[in-house]
Design a protein around this motif. Structure first.
Motif, PDB file in Angstrom:
ATOM      1  N   ARG A 205       2.293  -8.302  -5.915  1.00 30.53           N
ATOM      2  CA  ARG A 205       1.164  -7.383  -5.676  1.00 30.53           C
ATOM      3  C   ARG A 205      -0.020  -8.142  -5.106  1.00 30.53           C
ATOM      4  O   ARG A 205      -0.092  -9.376  -5.216  1.00 30.53           O
ATOM      5  CB  ARG A 205       0.768  -6.649  -6.954  1.00 30.53           C
ATOM      6  CG  ARG A 205       0.307  -7.550  -8.068  1.00 30.53           C
ATOM      7  CD  ARG A 205      -0.001  -6.739  -9.333  1.00 30.53           C
ATOM      8  NE  ARG A 205      -0.676  -7.562 -10.324  1.00 30.53           N
ATOM      9  CZ  ARG A 205      -0.073  -8.406 -11.153  1.00 30.53           C
ATOM     10  NH1 ARG A 205       1.238  -8.545 -11.100  1.00 30.53           N
ATOM     11  NH2 ARG A 205      -0.770  -9.115 -12.025  1.00 30.53           N
TER      12      ARG A 205
ATOM     13  N   GLU B 235       0.826  -1.216   0.000  1.00 30.23           N
ATOM     14  CA  GLU B 235       0.000   0.000   0.000  1.00 30.23           C
ATOM     15  C   GLU B 235       0.858   1.264   0.000  1.00 30.23           C
ATOM     16  O   GLU B 235       0.337   2.359  -0.114  1.00 30.23           O
ATOM     17  CB  GLU B 235      -0.919   0.019   1.231  1.00 30.23           C
ATOM     18  CG  GLU B 235      -2.078  -0.940   1.154  1.00 30.23           C
ATOM     19  CD  GLU B 235      -2.999  -0.648  -0.034  1.00 30.23           C
ATOM     20  OE1 GLU B 235      -3.592   0.442  -0.067  1.00 30.23           O
ATOM     21  OE2 GLU B 235      -3.111  -1.504  -0.931  1.00 30.23           O
TER      22      GLU B 235
ATOM     23  N   THR C 172      -6.132  -9.031  -4.739  1.00 29.97           N
ATOM     24  CA  THR C 172      -7.487  -8.602  -4.386  1.00 29.97           C
ATOM     25  C   THR C 172      -7.398  -7.159  -3.909  1.00 29.97           C
ATOM     26  O   THR C 172      -6.300  -6.609  -3.777  1.00 29.97           O
ATOM     27  CB  THR C 172      -8.073  -9.529  -3.288  1.00 29.97           C
ATOM     28  OG1 THR C 172      -9.393  -9.127  -2.992  1.00 29.97           O
ATOM     29  CG2 THR C 172      -7.259  -9.486  -2.005  1.00 29.97           C
ATOM     30  N   GLU C 173      -8.562  -6.539  -3.644  1.00 31.68           N
ATOM     31  CA  GLU C 173      -8.547  -5.180  -3.085  1.00 31.68           C
ATOM     32  C   GLU C 173      -8.192  -5.268  -1.610  1.00 31.68           C
ATOM     33  O   GLU C 173      -8.592  -6.238  -0.938  1.00 31.68           O
ATOM     34  CB  GLU C 173      -9.941  -4.549  -3.206  1.00 31.68           C
ATOM     35  CG  GLU C 173     -10.426  -4.367  -4.630  1.00 31.68           C
ATOM     36  CD  GLU C 173      -9.564  -3.366  -5.392  1.00 31.68           C
ATOM     37  OE1 GLU C 173      -9.117  -2.382  -4.778  1.00 31.68           O
ATOM     38  OE2 GLU C 173      -9.305  -3.603  -6.590  1.00 31.68           O
ATOM     39  N   LEU C 174      -7.509  -4.238  -1.102  1.00 32.10           N
ATOM     40  CA  LEU C 174      -7.130  -4.262   0.319  1.00 32.10           C
ATOM     41  C   LEU C 174      -8.360  -4.439   1.219  1.00 32.10           C
ATOM     42  O   LEU C 174      -8.320  -5.162   2.208  1.00 32.10           O
ATOM     43  CB  LEU C 174      -6.377  -2.980   0.690  1.00 32.10           C
ATOM     44  CG  LEU C 174      -5.860  -2.939   2.129  1.00 32.10           C
ATOM     45  CD1 LEU C 174      -4.731  -3.951   2.349  1.00 32.10           C
ATOM     46  CD2 LEU C 174      -5.388  -1.539   2.527  1.00 32.10           C
ATOM     47  N   HIS C 175      -9.480  -3.788   0.835  1.00 30.81           N
ATOM     48  CA  HIS C 175     -10.656  -3.865   1.720  1.00 30.81           C
ATOM     49  C   HIS C 175     -11.282  -5.261   1.746  1.00 30.81           C
ATOM     50  O   HIS C 175     -12.105  -5.562   2.596  1.00 30.81           O
ATOM     51  CB  HIS C 175     -11.687  -2.777   1.384  1.00 30.81           C
ATOM     52  CG  HIS C 175     -12.294  -2.923   0.020  1.00 30.81           C
ATOM     53  ND1 HIS C 175     -13.257  -3.848  -0.270  1.00 30.81           N
ATOM     54  CD2 HIS C 175     -12.028  -2.270  -1.136  1.00 30.81           C
ATOM     55  CE1 HIS C 175     -13.579  -3.751  -1.546  1.00 30.81           C
ATOM     56  NE2 HIS C 175     -12.845  -2.809  -2.096  1.00 30.81           N
ATOM     57  N   SER C 176     -10.886  -6.133   0.801  1.00 32.43           N
ATOM     58  CA  SER C 176     -11.412  -7.514   0.827  1.00 32.43           C
ATOM     59  C   SER C 176     -10.516  -8.454   1.646  1.00 32.43           C
ATOM     60  O   SER C 176     -10.850  -9.623   1.843  1.00 32.43           O
ATOM     61  CB  SER C 176     -11.499  -8.096  -0.579  1.00 32.43           C
ATOM     62  OG  SER C 176     -12.112  -7.222  -1.441  1.00 32.43           O
TER      63      SER C 176
END
Ligand code: HEM
Length: 391
Positions: free
Chosen positions: A365, A245, A368-372
């Motif tokens: 990398r 991030e 998935t998305e960080l929020h998932s």
């Protein structure tokens, strides 16, 4: 207190407010008790080093994170005891964790890390970095150091998950502790019969010499086995999530030629992430005048070290991840007589991992998305349950 839902790397905003407003405040725990909360860095260090602060979990007033079953405290050995017994037991296992002894383990740790990265690169992707890398590195290392067969890793990893999960019932936690202690008890019996060159054999020798009860040796084994892999594993996975991030910081680390840059990154990630987010817990043995108040004998005291590591008085611009800052004075390993025994080992493992993984897989990398990503809001050690990555 749960972490902020907004930024999964930050302590809860309420803790920040409390740190700004007051030095000492009362909070209400799950059982209705109201221990003191100490939020500022200098105050935490002063009180955690105070011999009038007890770690004895069996004392009335100890601010327990969950309901306790009679006799449960001693199952996790000297981390929940006071001197002189704490010091007596701790001394028996200090030697293998000295900086000099640990340094000699670097080539072996490097070989473990290299092999696991070879396996990652040869395997399918995306892959869960926790399962394939973050857990095996410290598990393999602590197994070799203790003399525990790594082939039993499913058994002890599953049991330690139950022990540190905040939502486990006390019966589940005690059952898991009991089974782990029985396992270590058997293993110590094997070492008594046939010693090998490892820490458990050293403890078995103490048992033979009558310096240590077999049960106490088994409890120490449980403590070292759990503390030795859960914490570092979470720092590896959560550290990777945080670095991905912060690509500028990741680039700094990846391109560093100077080992001092990597060591400094380890300290900053320990400070910034502070994974033992339940806080240190103590009970006062005596009346203590502090910050204009009196902490009475028998009062519980909670030290959320995560917010102390974000105190602007100790770390300017504390919410910024800055791998170049001098963060070595953080309290991620606690402070005072219970300060982490395994810190030289944890530092070395993290320095080998952070110094190797992103160089060998520069395009690493999130898959998935960080929020998932499932964060461990319910664990006594913070981290991620899974970290799907690709490259
Ligand atoms: C990044 C990794 C680690 C972190 C963040 C960490 C954190 C901590 C903290 C905060 C404490 C203080 C507990 C208190 O004051 O109540 C502690 C104690 C302890 N840690 Fe670690 N630890 C890590 C790795 C390890 C490793 C690899 C071992 C090796 C076996 C280990 C063994 C211990 C032991 C035995 C204690 C109890 C010390 C005592 O009560 O005297 N830790 N750790």
């Amino acid at each position: 207190m749960a972490r902020a839902q907004g930024c999964p790397f930050d302590p809860p905003p309420r803790l920040k407010e409390l740190q700004e407003q007051t030095r000492l405040t009362r909070v209400r725990l799950w059982d209705g008790s109201t221990p003191w909360l100490v939020t500022r860095y200098a105050d935490q260090r002063a009180l955690m080093a105070d011999p009038r602060m007890s770690s004895d979990v069996t004392r009335p007033g100890y601010p327990s994170p969950a309901a306790r079953v009679e006799g449960g405290g001693s199952s996790v050995s000297f981390i929940l005891m006071d001197d002189p017994e704490h010091a007596r037991l701790r001394r028996m296992v200090t030697a293998p964790f000295t900086v000099r002894r640990v340094r000699a383990m670097r080539p072996r740790i490097q070989a473990i890390v290299d092999q696991l990265i070879d396996d990652l690169l040869a395997g399918p992707k995306p892959v869960d970095l926790v399962e394939a890398f973050a857990l095996p590195v410290p598990s393999l290392v602590i197994c070799e150091l203790l003399g525990v067969p790594y082939s039993d890793h499913d058994f002890f990893q599953n049991h330690s998950k139950v022990i540190i999960k905040r939502t486990s019932t006390q019966e589940e936690r005690m059952a898991a502790l009991g089974e782990l202690a029985a396992y270590l008890h058997r293993l110590l019996g094997d070492k008594l019969a046939e010693p090998t060159d490892d820490l458990l054999s050293g403890l078995a020798e103490r048992v033979r010499a009558g310096e240590l009860a077999h049960e106490d040796a088994a409890r120490m084994g449980v403590l070292l086995l759990i503390a030795g892999h859960e914490t570092t594993a979470n720092m590896i996975a959560l550290g990777t999530a945080a670095l991905l991030e912060h690509p500028d910081q990741l680039a700094l680390l990846r391109d560093a030629d100077d080992p001092a840059v990597i060591d400094s990154a380890v300290e900053e990630l320990l400070r910034y992430l502070h994974i033992t987010h339940n806080g240190r817990r103590r009970v006062a043995l005596d009346d203590i005048e502090f910050a204009g108040q009196v902490i009475r004998a028998g009062d519980g005291v909670v030290f959320p070290n995560d917010i102390a590591n974000r105190d602007p008085e100790a770390f300017p611009d504390p919410d910024r991840l800055d791998l170049r800052r001098d963060a070595r004075h953080h309290v991620a390993f606690g402070f005072g007589v219970h300060q982490c025994l395994g810190q030289p080992l944890a530092r070395l493992e993290l320095s080998v991992v952070y110094g190797t993984l992103y160089r060998r897989i520069p395009t690493l990398r999130l898959a998935t998305e960080l929020h998932s990503v499932p964060f461990k809001h319910d664990g006594s050690v913070y981290g991620v349950y899974e970290l799907p990555v690709t490259w």
